[in-house]
Design a protein around this motif. Structure first.
Motif, PDB file in Angstrom:
ATOM      1  N   HIS A  47      -1.685 -19.402  -5.340  1.00  0.00           N
ATOM      2  CA  HIS A  47      -1.947 -20.502  -4.411  1.00  0.00           C
ATOM      3  C   HIS A  47      -1.577 -20.139  -2.972  1.00  0.00           C
ATOM      4  CE1 HIS A  47      -2.781 -22.861  -7.905  1.00  0.00           C
ATOM      5  NE2 HIS A  47      -1.539 -22.787  -8.358  1.00  0.00           N
ATOM      6  N   PHE A  48      -0.780 -19.073  -2.804  1.00  0.00           N
ATOM      7  CA  PHE A  48      -0.380 -18.664  -1.454  1.00  0.00           C
ATOM      8  C   PHE A  48      -1.103 -17.404  -0.997  1.00  0.00           C
ATOM      9  CE2 PHE A  48       3.198 -21.344  -2.658  1.00  0.00           C
ATOM     10  CZ  PHE A  48       3.418 -22.069  -1.495  1.00  0.00           C
ATOM     11  N   ARG A  75       1.873 -12.237   3.734  1.00  0.00           N
ATOM     12  CA  ARG A  75       2.220 -10.835   3.987  1.00  0.00           C
ATOM     13  C   ARG A  75       3.078 -10.268   2.853  1.00  0.00           C
ATOM     14  NH1 ARG A  75       2.340 -12.540   9.504  1.00  0.00           N
ATOM     15  NH2 ARG A  75       4.546 -13.089   9.357  1.00  0.00           N
ATOM     16  N   MET A  76       3.989 -11.090   2.332  1.00  0.00           N
ATOM     17  CA  MET A  76       4.815 -10.631   1.198  1.00  0.00           C
ATOM     18  C   MET A  76       3.939 -10.264   0.001  1.00  0.00           C
ATOM     19  SD  MET A  76       8.165 -13.066   0.936  1.00  0.00           S
ATOM     20  CE  MET A  76       9.462 -13.066   2.170  1.00  0.00           C
ATOM     21  N   LEU A  77       2.927 -11.089  -0.264  1.00  0.00           N
ATOM     22  CA  LEU A  77       2.099 -10.899  -1.452  1.00  0.00           C
ATOM     23  C   LEU A  77       1.153  -9.706  -1.316  1.00  0.00           C
ATOM     24  CD1 LEU A  77       1.297 -14.630  -2.260  1.00  0.00           C
ATOM     25  CD2 LEU A  77       2.775 -13.090  -3.565  1.00  0.00           C
ATOM     26  N   GLU A  78       1.038  -9.149  -0.107  1.00  0.00           N
ATOM     27  CA  GLU A  78       0.235  -7.939   0.067  1.00  0.00           C
ATOM     28  C   GLU A  78       0.927  -6.717  -0.519  1.00  0.00           C
ATOM     29  OE1 GLU A  78      -0.460  -7.831   4.240  1.00  0.00           O
ATOM     30  OE2 GLU A  78      -2.006  -9.407   4.196  1.00  0.00           O
ATOM     31  N   GLN A  79       2.248  -6.830  -0.740  1.00  0.00           N
ATOM     32  CA  GLN A  79       3.004  -5.728  -1.336  1.00  0.00           C
ATOM     33  C   GLN A  79       3.008  -5.891  -2.853  1.00  0.00           C
ATOM     34  OE1 GLN A  79       6.873  -5.048   0.492  1.00  0.00           O
ATOM     35  NE2 GLN A  79       6.209  -6.074   2.368  1.00  0.00           N
ATOM     36  N   ALA A  80       2.696  -4.815  -3.541  1.00  0.00           N
ATOM     37  CA  ALA A  80       2.621  -4.834  -5.009  1.00  0.00           C
ATOM     38  C   ALA A  80       3.962  -5.248  -5.602  1.00  0.00           C
ATOM     39  CB  ALA A  80       2.219  -3.456  -5.532  1.00  0.00           C
ATOM     40  N   GLY A  81       3.901  -6.143  -6.583  1.00  0.00           N
ATOM     41  CA  GLY A  81       5.107  -6.578  -7.289  1.00  0.00           C
ATOM     42  C   GLY A  81       5.737  -7.828  -6.744  1.00  0.00           C
ATOM     43  N   ALA A 104      10.296 -16.384  -2.528  1.00  0.00           N
ATOM     44  CA  ALA A 104       9.274 -15.343  -2.497  1.00  0.00           C
ATOM     45  C   ALA A 104       9.900 -13.970  -2.266  1.00  0.00           C
ATOM     46  CB  ALA A 104       8.258 -15.645  -1.401  1.00  0.00           C
ATOM     47  N   GLY A 105       9.171 -12.937  -2.718  1.00  0.00           N
ATOM     48  CA  GLY A 105       9.603 -11.552  -2.546  1.00  0.00           C
ATOM     49  C   GLY A 105       9.539 -10.806  -3.857  1.00  0.00           C
ATOM     50  N   ASP A 106      10.423  -9.843  -4.006  1.00  0.00           N
ATOM     51  CA  ASP A 106      10.502  -9.057  -5.238  1.00  0.00           C
ATOM     52  C   ASP A 106      11.351  -9.822  -6.241  1.00  0.00           C
ATOM     53  OD1 ASP A 106      10.936  -7.275  -7.282  1.00  0.00           O
ATOM     54  OD2 ASP A 106      11.682  -5.652  -6.005  1.00  0.00           O
ATOM     55  N   PRO A 107      10.763 -10.244  -7.380  1.00  0.00           N
ATOM     56  CA  PRO A 107      11.541 -11.026  -8.351  1.00  0.00           C
ATOM     57  C   PRO A 107      12.809 -10.320  -8.827  1.00  0.00           C
ATOM     58  CG  PRO A 107       9.209 -11.124  -8.896  1.00  0.00           C
ATOM     59  CD  PRO A 107       9.347 -10.111  -7.796  1.00  0.00           C
ATOM     60  N   GLN A 108      12.802  -8.997  -8.859  1.00  0.00           N
ATOM     61  CA  GLN A 108      13.999  -8.266  -9.265  1.00  0.00           C
ATOM     62  C   GLN A 108      15.171  -8.539  -8.327  1.00  0.00           C
ATOM     63  OE1 GLN A 108      14.458  -6.359 -11.970  1.00  0.00           O
ATOM     64  NE2 GLN A 108      12.389  -6.768 -12.714  1.00  0.00           N
TER      65      GLN A 108
END
Length: 590
Positions: free
Chosen positions: A305-306, A316-322, A397-401
């Motif tokens: 949705h984002f 921009r965050m979602l452009e990075q894999a993972g 948002a970001g890397d779930p790890q």
């Protein structure tokens, strides 16, 4: 009549009226009612009201009594006057009219009161723990602890387990927390270790053919204290079983633990059929591997949705894999004041903030995120989360790890602030499919993530062919109300698989033989498939007693600095003791 008592202070009832009795105990409370002195006499079993008037030969001595003096009282039981009974006391229908008093032990001025449950500094409570333990709530907690252990023992024996005691002086372990070391006088320069757990011994018992073992085991770890773990030592219900699968452990132990909780839940609901939640799913839904299932909030991935939306930070965050965006629903949290409060809380946790959307009457989304992504995406998020007018959602948002722990804290905070958590129940669950390995960022190597002795799912073949970070283990925890209360696994009982498992974590075969020689040798001589678990006695009792600090259910705990203020431990050793142990101190310079 007995020298000190014919009855305890919790025994007298209507049937004893007109009996001559003798009681001994502590002066719990002394009240002067216009010439009549009332003494609430307390012992381990309860409280009895005793009364004396100026005509009694004991009156003069009674006037000198003070709180916590130990006295012996002789007198006659009588019914309390109409309207003065105490239905909250088992002895509340009667009182003892005092004929004679003997002081058995005077008490100095008290550093903390025993009557009442006033808050007192922990340092005072621990230094005078013998007084603290006289207080009703703590005294009852300790008795509950003993009863919980009795229930555990009884249920384990009914399930076919036999109780064994394993050694306290043992060898140091390279895994887990820091060991407590004990210097050997007979073997200069060598040290025993206090066991962090009876892990190797209980597996060796299975090698020895005993089939089903348990004990209430003391465990010792030299680690920093925290509220849900005592410094130094703790106790666990430790068990192991042979010729079993993971399903057998679940089928055996679920009714045992459920039964213990039901015995002491005081009518609060206890989970009957425990859900089984994979580790990865638990992190994604609850932000923790020990979820509090009393909190109904379930997080969801709302990245789509984002993606490509007008909210550039997330785009921009979602452009990075993972990278992903997770949503935390907030039923009835759709007010600006609450959302701003959550945003401020997140900043206090070291985060830049906590994005949110509010849904007002008529279904319109509000807030900076809603304005940036538009009504269509806002409505899609609302539909996915099942929210209504007056609700809100919060976003991480970001890397779930890197963010799952914070997301879990935010879920808990929202649940608490919106009063969504049903505190009057016990929600139990199995957490399963833990990863066998994890990547150690500090040492830049693959390491064990849980218990190094567990069987990898897929066995030796998985160890030889899979990426170690994708291998799951037959490891499981029990979670209850946000606490891990047990952990266990099916064991890796095959020598080749054991060596390979440690090899992946950077330990060669020679290390395995050196550190785990007894168990490694035992595996060479016919090792049965086996597994088990250990349940934390202290944490279970803490939950059942309704407290959140283990010091409230332990007899003589240490403080936050791992000091025993009552006994003065740790203390300095004498020169003679050090000489006998061939030890010279090399203390840090201040």
């Amino acid at each position: 009549m007995h020298r000190y008592r014919s009855h305890t202070c919790g025994a007298l009832r209507d049937s004893h009226i007109d009996s001559e009795v003798r009681l001994s105990g502590w002066c719990h409370r002394i009240r002067d009612h216009g010439g009549l002195l009332f003494i609430d006499l307390r012992d381990h079993y309860g409280i009895t009201q005793c009364v004396v008037d100026p005509d009694s030969k004991a009156f003069k001595l009674a006037e000198t009594l003070r709180s916590e003096w130990v006295v012996k009282i002789d007198g006659r039981v009588r019914r309390r006057p109409d309207g003065t009974g105490n239905p909250d006391l088992p002895t509340g229908a009667v009182e003892v009219f005092i004929a004679d008093i003997e002081v058995l032990g005077e008490a100095a001025e008290l550093p903390l009161p025993v009557f009442g449950e006033l808050e007192y500094p922990e340092e005072t409570r621990l230094k005078y723990r013998f007084l603290d333990l006289r207080r009703e709530k703590l005294h009852q907690n300790i008795m509950t602890r003993g009863q919980v252990i009795d229930s555990m023992r009884s249920r384990m024996k009914d399930a076919g387990f036999f109780e064994f005691q394993t050694p306290i002086l043992t060898a140091s372990s390279p895994e887990g927390a820091r060991d407590f070391l004990v210097p050997s006088r007979i073997h200069p320069g060598k040290f025993y270790a206090l066991p962090q757990a009876p892990q190797q011994y209980k597996q060796l018992l299975m090698m020895s053919g005993f089939d089903r073992y348990f004990q209430i085991a003391p465990c010792f770890r030299d680690e920093d204290p925290r509220a849900d773990r005592l410094p130094g030592e703790f106790y666990q219900l430790d068990l192991e079983m042979s010729f079993i699968t993971q399903e057998d452990v679940f089928a055996t132990m679920e009714p045992v633990i459920t039964g213990v909780f039901e015995d002491f839940a005081n009518g609060k609901p206890v989970t009957k059929n425990w859900p089984r939640i994979p580790f990865a799913e638990s992190l994604r839904k609850y932000g923790t591997d020990k979820p509090d299932l009393r909190n109904p909030l379930v997080m969801q991935d709302v990245s789509e949705h984002f993606r490509g939306s007008g909210f550039k930070v997330f785009t921009r965050m979602l452009e990075q894999a993972g990278n992903e965006v997770w949503a935390i629903p907030g039923p009835k949290g759709g007010s600006r004041a609450f959302c701003d409060r959550m945003n401020s809380w997140a900043q206090g946790e070291g985060q830049p903030g906590l994005g949110y959307i509010m849904w007002r009457e008529g279904g319109e989304g509000a807030g900076p995120l809603a304005n940036n992504i538009g009504p269509e995406r806002t409505a899609a998020i609302r539909e996915q989360l099942g929210l209504k007018d007056g609700d809100a959602a919060f976003f991480v948002a970001g890397d779930p790890q890197k963010f799952w722990k914070f997301a879990g804290l935010a879920r808990t905070k929202v649940g608490e602030e919106l009063d969504l958590i049903d505190k009057d129940r016990f929600e139990l669950a199995w957490i399963v499919d833990f990863p066998m390995y994890e990547y150690n960022e500090d040492e830049k190597k693959v390491d064990f993530s849980h218990n190094p002795f567990s069987m990898p799912q897929g066995g030796l073949e998985a160890l030889q062919t899979q990426d170690p970070l994708t291998i799951k283990a037959f490891q499981y925890d029990i979670a209850c109300n946000g606490y891990e209360i047990a952990s266990g696994g099916i064991r890796n009982h095959k020598p080749a698989a054991m060596v390979k498992a440690f090899e992946i974590a950077g330990y060669g075969e020679e290390t395995v033989v050196e550190r785990f020689g007894g168990m490694y040798r035992a595996f060479q001589y016919g090792a049965p498939p086996h597994g088990g678990m250990a349940a934390g006695v202290d944490r279970i009792v803490m939950l059942l007693c309704g407290t959140n600090n283990l010091r409230e259910i332990s007899l003589f705990p240490m403080n936050q600095r791992a000091e025993d203020l009552l006994m003065g431990a740790p203390s300095e050793a004498t020169i003679k003791q050090l000489r006998e142990l061939h030890i010279r101190l090399n203390l840090p310079q201040n």
